[in-house]
Design a protein around this motif. Structure first.
Motif, PDB file in Angstrom:
ATOM      1  N   MET A 154       0.828  -1.204   0.000  1.00 45.37           N
ATOM      2  CA  MET A 154       0.000   0.000   0.000  1.00 45.37           C
ATOM      3  C   MET A 154       0.865   1.256   0.000  1.00 45.37           C
ATOM      4  O   MET A 154       0.569   2.244  -0.683  1.00 45.37           O
ATOM      5  CB  MET A 154      -0.918  -0.025   1.222  1.00 45.37           C
ATOM      6  N   LEU A 155       1.944   1.209   0.758  1.00 42.93           N
ATOM      7  CA  LEU A 155       2.884   2.327   0.790  1.00 42.93           C
ATOM      8  C   LEU A 155       3.491   2.553  -0.589  1.00 42.93           C
ATOM      9  O   LEU A 155       3.584   3.688  -1.077  1.00 42.93           O
ATOM     10  CB  LEU A 155       3.987   2.041   1.814  1.00 42.93           C
ATOM     11  N   ILE A 156       3.890   1.470  -1.230  1.00 43.53           N
ATOM     12  CA  ILE A 156       4.519   1.572  -2.549  1.00 43.53           C
ATOM     13  C   ILE A 156       3.528   2.103  -3.587  1.00 43.53           C
ATOM     14  O   ILE A 156       3.877   2.931  -4.432  1.00 43.53           O
ATOM     15  CB  ILE A 156       5.094   0.205  -2.974  1.00 43.53           C
ATOM     16  N   MET A 157       2.265   1.654  -3.528  1.00 43.28           N
ATOM     17  CA  MET A 157       1.263   2.154  -4.468  1.00 43.28           C
ATOM     18  C   MET A 157       1.047   3.658  -4.270  1.00 43.28           C
ATOM     19  O   MET A 157       0.916   4.415  -5.241  1.00 43.28           O
ATOM     20  CB  MET A 157      -0.053   1.406  -4.274  1.00 43.28           C
ATOM     21  N   GLY A 158       1.015   4.095  -3.012  1.00 50.38           N
ATOM     22  CA  GLY A 158       0.875   5.523  -2.741  1.00 50.38           C
ATOM     23  C   GLY A 158       2.057   6.310  -3.287  1.00 50.38           C
ATOM     24  O   GLY A 158       1.880   7.381  -3.891  1.00 50.38           O
ATOM     25  N   ARG A 159       3.263   5.774  -3.085  1.00 54.99           N
ATOM     26  CA  ARG A 159       4.465   6.434  -3.626  1.00 54.99           C
ATOM     27  C   ARG A 159       4.407   6.514  -5.149  1.00 54.99           C
ATOM     28  O   ARG A 159       4.816   7.509  -5.745  1.00 54.99           O
ATOM     29  CB  ARG A 159       5.719   5.658  -3.208  1.00 54.99           C
ATOM     30  N   LEU A 160       3.890   5.472  -5.777  1.00 58.61           N
ATOM     31  CA  LEU A 160       3.779   5.452  -7.230  1.00 58.61           C
ATOM     32  C   LEU A 160       2.850   6.565  -7.725  1.00 58.61           C
ATOM     33  O   LEU A 160       3.180   7.288  -8.672  1.00 58.61           O
ATOM     34  CB  LEU A 160       3.246   4.091  -7.695  1.00 58.61           C
ATOM     35  N   LEU A 161       1.693   6.723  -7.060  1.00 53.93           N
ATOM     36  CA  LEU A 161       0.734   7.739  -7.482  1.00 53.93           C
ATOM     37  C   LEU A 161       1.233   9.151  -7.200  1.00 53.93           C
ATOM     38  O   LEU A 161       1.038  10.069  -8.004  1.00 53.93           O
ATOM     39  CB  LEU A 161      -0.615   7.512  -6.791  1.00 53.93           C
ATOM     40  N   VAL A 162       1.879   9.342  -6.066  1.00 51.42           N
ATOM     41  CA  VAL A 162       2.462  10.647  -5.768  1.00 51.42           C
ATOM     42  C   VAL A 162       3.548  10.979  -6.795  1.00 51.42           C
ATOM     43  O   VAL A 162       3.656  12.108  -7.265  1.00 51.42           O
ATOM     44  CB  VAL A 162       3.048  10.673  -4.331  1.00 51.42           C
ATOM     45  N   GLY A 163       4.345   9.977  -7.153  1.00 53.92           N
ATOM     46  CA  GLY A 163       5.350  10.179  -8.186  1.00 53.92           C
ATOM     47  C   GLY A 163       4.724  10.553  -9.518  1.00 53.92           C
ATOM     48  O   GLY A 163       5.225  11.430 -10.235  1.00 53.92           O
ATOM     49  N   PHE A 164       3.599   9.897  -9.872  1.00 54.67           N
ATOM     50  CA  PHE A 164       2.894  10.225 -11.117  1.00 54.67           C
ATOM     51  C   PHE A 164       2.471  11.694 -11.100  1.00 54.67           C
ATOM     52  O   PHE A 164       2.605  12.402 -12.105  1.00 54.67           O
ATOM     53  CB  PHE A 164       1.666   9.325 -11.278  1.00 54.67           C
ATOM     54  N   ALA A 165       1.967  12.147  -9.968  1.00 57.95           N
ATOM     55  CA  ALA A 165       1.546  13.541  -9.844  1.00 57.95           C
ATOM     56  C   ALA A 165       2.719  14.488 -10.054  1.00 57.95           C
ATOM     57  O   ALA A 165       2.626  15.469 -10.799  1.00 57.95           O
ATOM     58  CB  ALA A 165       0.922  13.770  -8.464  1.00 57.95           C
ATOM     59  N   VAL A 166       3.815  14.186  -9.400  1.00 59.78           N
ATOM     60  CA  VAL A 166       4.995  15.053  -9.499  1.00 59.78           C
ATOM     61  C   VAL A 166       5.557  15.055 -10.915  1.00 59.78           C
ATOM     62  O   VAL A 166       5.934  16.106 -11.454  1.00 59.78           O
ATOM     63  CB  VAL A 166       6.069  14.615  -8.484  1.00 59.78           C
ATOM     64  N   GLY A 167       5.605  13.886 -11.552  1.00 61.89           N
ATOM     65  CA  GLY A 167       6.093  13.823 -12.923  1.00 61.89           C
ATOM     66  C   GLY A 167       5.245  14.649 -13.869  1.00 61.89           C
ATOM     67  O   GLY A 167       5.761  15.308 -14.774  1.00 61.89           O
ATOM     68  N   THR A 168       3.929  14.620 -13.659  1.00 57.89           N
ATOM     69  CA  THR A 168       3.021  15.410 -14.485  1.00 57.89           C
ATOM     70  C   THR A 168       3.237  16.897 -14.275  1.00 57.89           C
ATOM     71  O   THR A 168       3.396  17.661 -15.239  1.00 57.89           O
ATOM     72  CB  THR A 168       1.555  15.054 -14.154  1.00 57.89           C
TER      73      THR A 168
END
Length: 495
Positions: free
Chosen positions: A105-119
């Motif tokens: 769950m932590l990793i999935m959250g990090r993935l989505l936050v990373g997607f936001a930052v990349g965008t």
């Protein structure tokens, strides 16, 4: 148009867009103290080096995906909506991390936050460059680096506060805070004017002119505003006629475009190869090798985070006055020297359990780590936000900057995944890598980079071998192998 105030409307807008940079800095930084908190490590089962690397690097993987998406979303829906779209995922990712029940769950959250930052980081610098005047473009786009530094500063000191809070869920606070800047930026960006250049690219000239006036009209400069907008409008229209509808493949087909892509990409590659990600994410691990306890690790990392905002603020006063090449060469050369000193100190005066430690050597090593932050934040870091958006044409800018960010996050992904494993395996010898990469980057900047300071976005075309050729009022782009029948400058210097 000389002697413009520091707080011009484009600059203030860029500071607001810099909330995306703040989000990048905070999201990058908050994992650093978390990895030093015993409550975090115990809750997630004392993750080994590979798992710690995955927790950190999945953020880069998400950013990679976000960056890859903005070439489409930014060109199709506009700069503002692309940023708002990214922020939605930042809020969701923050909630998942704050409520994480297990590593997945932590990793999935990090993935989505990373997607936001990349965008967001793929769009905001482009937006800032497109609304800036020539003489303040570097200062405006460099504001992103300053906001990144402030985000990192807040994250590290949040970690210090978490360390003082005697609660088994102390680590959740910092993750929850990530959602705040995402909400502010996602909602606020919808209330500012769209990029005039993007509106021109879409043929929405009336809206584009009004947006341009919103950013640049000061009550007494009607003539300048009309003339400047006309130049931008004509150049974009001629660019569209000459280039047609550019595809991703066109970035590699044309020599001038390939050169632009190299210049825009390599500055980010150099930034990641500088070792700044390694230092930022794993500095607490470095301090642990110096036999610092949890509170000492958090305190020193907090002090480290204080350096960058000061250095970034200082850069705003000289970044438009000094050539880009000079800044890049100086930064990479000094970074190589810093890592050389760090390597020598770590090799000659190692800190080992149950052995006396050389306090002076420890302080010297930490001072060099702080010097890496100051150097990067004042010199190389701002250039990563300044150079890519300014070297691409309007039609290319969103796609190319997206590709640049993909390269950025790809290298960062490798470094963040491999660093804890390498550090555990070879210790101080890992630092040698950054001595060599920074020295190499200094050479590339010295011999393969053009100078773009003082050029308008339209004038930069000439630097990359593009010549505007006029036939009876129409223009086309001519490469080096084509013969320019009649050349003309579109305008005098803009300001």
């Amino acid at each position: 148009m000389k002697n413009q105030p520091l707080l011009s409307k484009p600059f203030l807008t860029s500071l607001f867009l810099g909330i995306g940079g703040f989000l990048y800095g905070y999201d990058s930084g908050i994992i650093t103290p978390s990895l030093a908190l015993k409550s975090f490590l115990v809750y997630f089962g004392q993750p080994d080096a590979a798992t710690r690397g995955a927790i950190v690097s999945v953020y880069q993987a998400g950013a990679w995906l976000g960056s890859a998406s903005v070439g489409f979303t930014s060109d199709r829906f506009g700069r503002r909506k692309a940023i708002a779209f990214g922020c939605i995922w930042g809020v969701i990712g923050s909630a998942l991390m704050a409520g994480a029940a297990h590593v997945a769950m932590l990793i999935m959250g990090r993935l989505l936050v990373g997607f936001a930052v990349g965008t967001v980081t793929g769009v905001a610098p482009v937006f800032g460059a497109e609304i800036a005047k020539t003489h303040e473009r570097a200062k405006i786009t460099a504001a992103n680096q300053m906001m990144v530094a402030w985000g990192f500063f807040v994250a590290l000191w949040t970690g210090v506060g978490e360390g003082k809070w005697n609660n088994p869920n102390q680590w959740r606070l910092g993750f929850a805070i990530q959602g705040v800047p995402a909400v502010l930026l996602g909602l606020g960006v919808l209330f500012i004017s769209e990029s005039p250049r993007w509106l021109c690219l879409k043929g929405r000239h009336k809206e584009a002119k009004q947006a341009f006036r919103n950013y640049h009209y000061d009550g007494s400069n009607d003539t300048w505003v009309d003339a400047e907008f006309t130049i931008i409008q004509v150049n974009i229209e001629e660019e569209r006629k000459a280039q047609g509808r550019l595809s991703w493949a066109d970035l590699l087909k044309t020599p001038a475009f390939r050169k632009r892509l190299f210049v825009g990409s390599f500055v980010w590659a150099a930034a990641m190869l500088s070792g700044i990600s390694f230092v930022q994410y794993y500095q607490t691990a470095i301090y642990a090798t110096l036999q610092f306890d949890q509170n000492e690790q958090l305190l020193v990392s907090g002090l480290y985070g204080t350096v960058a905002p000061v250095a970034c603020l200082a850069s705003l006063f000289f970044v438009d006055r000094i050539g880009r090449k000079k800044i890049l060469i100086t930064s990479s050369a000094l970074l190589s020297l810093c890592y050389l000193i760090i390597t020598i100190l770590a090799a000659v005066y190692p800190a080992r359990p149950d052995f006396p430690t050389n306090v002076s050597a420890q302080r010297g090593l930490i001072a060099c780590i702080f010097a890496v932050s100051a150097n990067y934040s004042a010199l190389l870091g701002p250039m990563t936000w300044i150079i890519p958006p300014e070297v691409f044409t309007t039609e290319l800018r969103a796609k190319a900057n997206a590709l640049v960010q993909v390269i950025h996050y790809s290298i960062s992904l490798v470094i963040t995944q491999c660093s804890p494993i390498a550090l555990a395996a070879v210790g101080w010898k890992y630092y040698i890598l950054f001595i060599l990469t920074n020295a190499l980057c200094a050479l590339v900047f010295a011999f393969a980079y053009p100078e773009t300071r003082g050029k308008s976005l339209e004038e930069i075309d000439e630097i990359f071998g593009d010549v505007k050729v006029f036939y009876s009022g129409s223009a086309k782009m001519a490469n080096d192998e084509e013969i320019a029948v009649e050349t003309s400058e579109v305008s005098d210097k803009k300001d």
